[in-house]
Design a protein around this motif. Structure first.
Motif, PDB file in Angstrom:
ATOM      1  N   THR A 371      -3.988   3.867   3.839  1.00 42.98           N
ATOM      2  CA  THR A 371      -3.076   3.439   2.777  1.00 42.98           C
ATOM      3  C   THR A 371      -2.030   2.467   3.306  1.00 42.98           C
ATOM      4  N   ARG A 372      -1.444   1.697   2.369  1.00 41.24           N
ATOM      5  CA  ARG A 372      -0.327   0.801   2.709  1.00 41.24           C
ATOM      6  C   ARG A 372       0.904   1.315   1.988  1.00 41.24           C
ATOM      7  N   GLU A 405       0.793   0.080   7.432  1.00 46.06           N
ATOM      8  CA  GLU A 405      -0.567   0.513   7.099  1.00 46.06           C
ATOM      9  C   GLU A 405      -0.892   1.681   8.010  1.00 46.06           C
ATOM     10  N   TYR A 413      -1.011  12.314   2.239  1.00 37.25           N
ATOM     11  CA  TYR A 413      -1.191  11.170   1.332  1.00 37.25           C
ATOM     12  C   TYR A 413      -0.632  11.504  -0.054  1.00 37.25           C
ATOM     13  N   LYS A 417       2.208   9.230  -1.612  1.00 37.93           N
ATOM     14  CA  LYS A 417       1.458   8.335  -2.502  1.00 37.93           C
ATOM     15  C   LYS A 417       2.388   7.469  -3.355  1.00 37.93           C
ATOM     16  N   GLU A 420       3.011   3.947  -2.149  1.00 42.56           N
ATOM     17  CA  GLU A 420       1.829   3.112  -1.889  1.00 42.56           C
ATOM     18  C   GLU A 420       1.937   1.767  -2.613  1.00 42.56           C
ATOM     19  N   VAL A 421       1.548   0.696  -1.924  1.00 42.42           N
ATOM     20  CA  VAL A 421       1.516  -0.648  -2.512  1.00 42.42           C
ATOM     21  C   VAL A 421       0.240  -1.345  -2.089  1.00 42.42           C
ATOM     22  N   ASN A 422      -0.179  -2.328  -2.881  1.00 40.16           N
ATOM     23  CA  ASN A 422      -1.355  -3.109  -2.547  1.00 40.16           C
ATOM     24  C   ASN A 422      -0.999  -4.330  -1.708  1.00 40.16           C
ATOM     25  N   GLU A 423       0.143  -4.907  -2.003  1.00 39.14           N
ATOM     26  CA  GLU A 423       0.626  -6.081  -1.279  1.00 39.14           C
ATOM     27  C   GLU A 423       2.054  -5.839  -0.844  1.00 39.14           C
ATOM     28  N   LYS A 424       2.545  -6.697   0.043  1.00 39.03           N
ATOM     29  CA  LYS A 424       3.931  -6.616   0.471  1.00 39.03           C
ATOM     30  C   LYS A 424       4.865  -6.923  -0.705  1.00 39.03           C
TER      31      LYS A 424
END
Length: 424
Positions: A371-372, A405, A413, A417, A420-424
């Motif tokens: 995860t990020r 990451e 998690y 959770k 959590e992000v998909n991008e910066k």
């Protein structure tokens, strides 16, 4: 100059292949102590002779060969009693030792650390004790190489009380060393780096492999403390711990353990048990196998039996079939199709090391969630908790928080959770 040795193997209910493998292995054990095998004799028997182990006729045959070939030692591939050794030496006229004593001599030669020396000495004393009265022969126990050194100061002349006192003294010293080792081990277990133990038959290539693994990801100027490598049985006895990097940048600790051999002396296993128990605290075991060895199936069984004896059956494990560069028949891989979690490599190949590292990551992180996360600067306690328990693949401080990451346990998690992000 190498000492000339005649080996003797008694075949009791062995097939031809097993017999040949036993003879070949004994020859390599002799060579490990700079001995030169000038002749290997075998005798098929349905029972063990109480006086000589072999038949009286075979004893005279051995004596004749010793005189013709100027042999200095006779090494039996079986464990002899003290009286059998004495009876054989009286007729043959030169030093006779058995497989157990030979292995103990090799370990005496290879021991480097204080602990290893004490462990070997303890095993030697326990081997000598029941043979004390029978071993009072005129042959010096102080010679070097094969059959040499003994346990120091002519142990066969020491009485049982002295030996028992020394056994007690060494046992106490080993307990103190083990206590210190347990403290070091505790710190290692509590660290966030996964522990990976390499285990396998002696000369399977564990030390070469661990050197390649710890070199991965390091630049040319990095100081790498490699472990000793030599193409011989029991090249090293000491347990080494080295740090390495995985493909994803995670740090791991590699533990190199002493190799095994068939019919390893019971006293030696007991003496080294504390050291071998490093394996118990592993997150992953790499069972290193020399696929080019003709006796590979037996070697796998012996190592698996040791894993079972150490109660490590429940550990994550990868079968690492090494020395692929030494085989010409690729079909040999098909013989192990039923084994899960395996990889075929040559430790000399950088490409193969990448393949192995991939498998290690899969096995270590198979139950983890990648995860990020973006942890705000006002939630530093959260970040601290993560960093205390995990080694992120990467971490970066940006305008609105700390971006990382990381592989998390499923239960953690669920806790984190929300970050959590998909991008910066």
């Amino acid at each position: 100059m190498n000492k000339k040795v005649i080996t003797v193997t008694v075949n009791i209910d062995m097939d031809e292949k097993t017999l040949e493998d036993k003879v070949n292995e004994l020859e390599k054990l002799v060579e490990a102590l700079d001995g030169e095998v000038v002749l290997s004799l075998t005798q098929k028997k349905s029972y063990i002779d109480k006086a000589f182990y072999v038949g009286k006729g075979k004893v005279n045959e051995i004596k004749d060969y010793c005189e013709k070939l100027d042999a200095e030692f006779v090494v039996f591939n079986n464990e002899l009693t003290g009286s059998q050794v004495k009876n054989l030496e009286e007729i043959i006229g030169i030093r006779v030792i058995d497989r157990t004593n030979l292995i103990l001599d090799i370990f005496s030669e290879r021991a480097r650390t204080k602990e290893a020396k004490l462990q070997v000495k303890l095993a030697k004393l326990k081997y000598t004790l029941p043979r004390l009265s029978a071993l009072r022969s005129g042959f010096s126990r102080q010679q070097g190489g094969i059959g040499g050194k003994g346990i120091g100061e002519q142990q066969i002349e020491l009485d049982r009380r002295t030996i028992n006192r020394e056994i007690s003294n060494i046992t106490l010293q080993l307990k103190e060393i083990e206590k210190n080792r347990n403290e070091i081990r505790k710190k290692r277990i509590n660290s966030i780096e996964p522990i990976i133990s390499l285990i396998g038959y002696t000369n399977a290539g564990k030390s070469t492999l661990i050197n390649k693994l710890i070199s991965y990801g390091k630049d040319e100027n990095s100081e790498i403390k490699e472990v000793f490598v030599k193409d011989m049985l029991f090249a090293t006895l000491d347990t080494f711990v080295r740090e390495g990097l995985l493909l994803n940048g995670s740090k791991v600790m590699y533990v190199d353990t002493v190799g095994f051999v068939s019919d390893i002396p019971h006293n030696l296993v007991e003496s080294f048990k504390g050291t071998l128990e490093e394996i118990k605290y592993s997150d992953l075991i790499l069972h290193v196998i020399d696929i080019s060895n003709r006796n590979v199936d037996e070697q796998i069984k012996i190592t698996n039996d040791m894993i079972k004896k150490l109660e490590c059956n429940d550990k994550k494990l990868i079968y690492v079939f090494n020395k692929l560069d030494k085989i010409t028949d690729e079909n040999i891989k098909l013989e192990y199709a039923n084994i899960e979690d395996k990889v075929f490599i040559s430790a000399k190949s950088d490409e193969d090391i990448i393949i192995l590292l991939n498998e290690i990551e899969k096995k270590l992180f198979s139950s983890l969630v990648k995860t990020r996360l973006l942890i705000p600067y006002d939630s530093q306690k959260i970040l601290s908790n993560i960093l205390n328990n995990y080694s992120p693949k990467f971490i970066e401080h940006i305008a609105n928080g700390c971006f990382l990451e990381v592989f998390l346990k499923p239960e953690d998690y669920l806790i984190y959770k929300g970050y959590e992000v998909n991008e910066k």
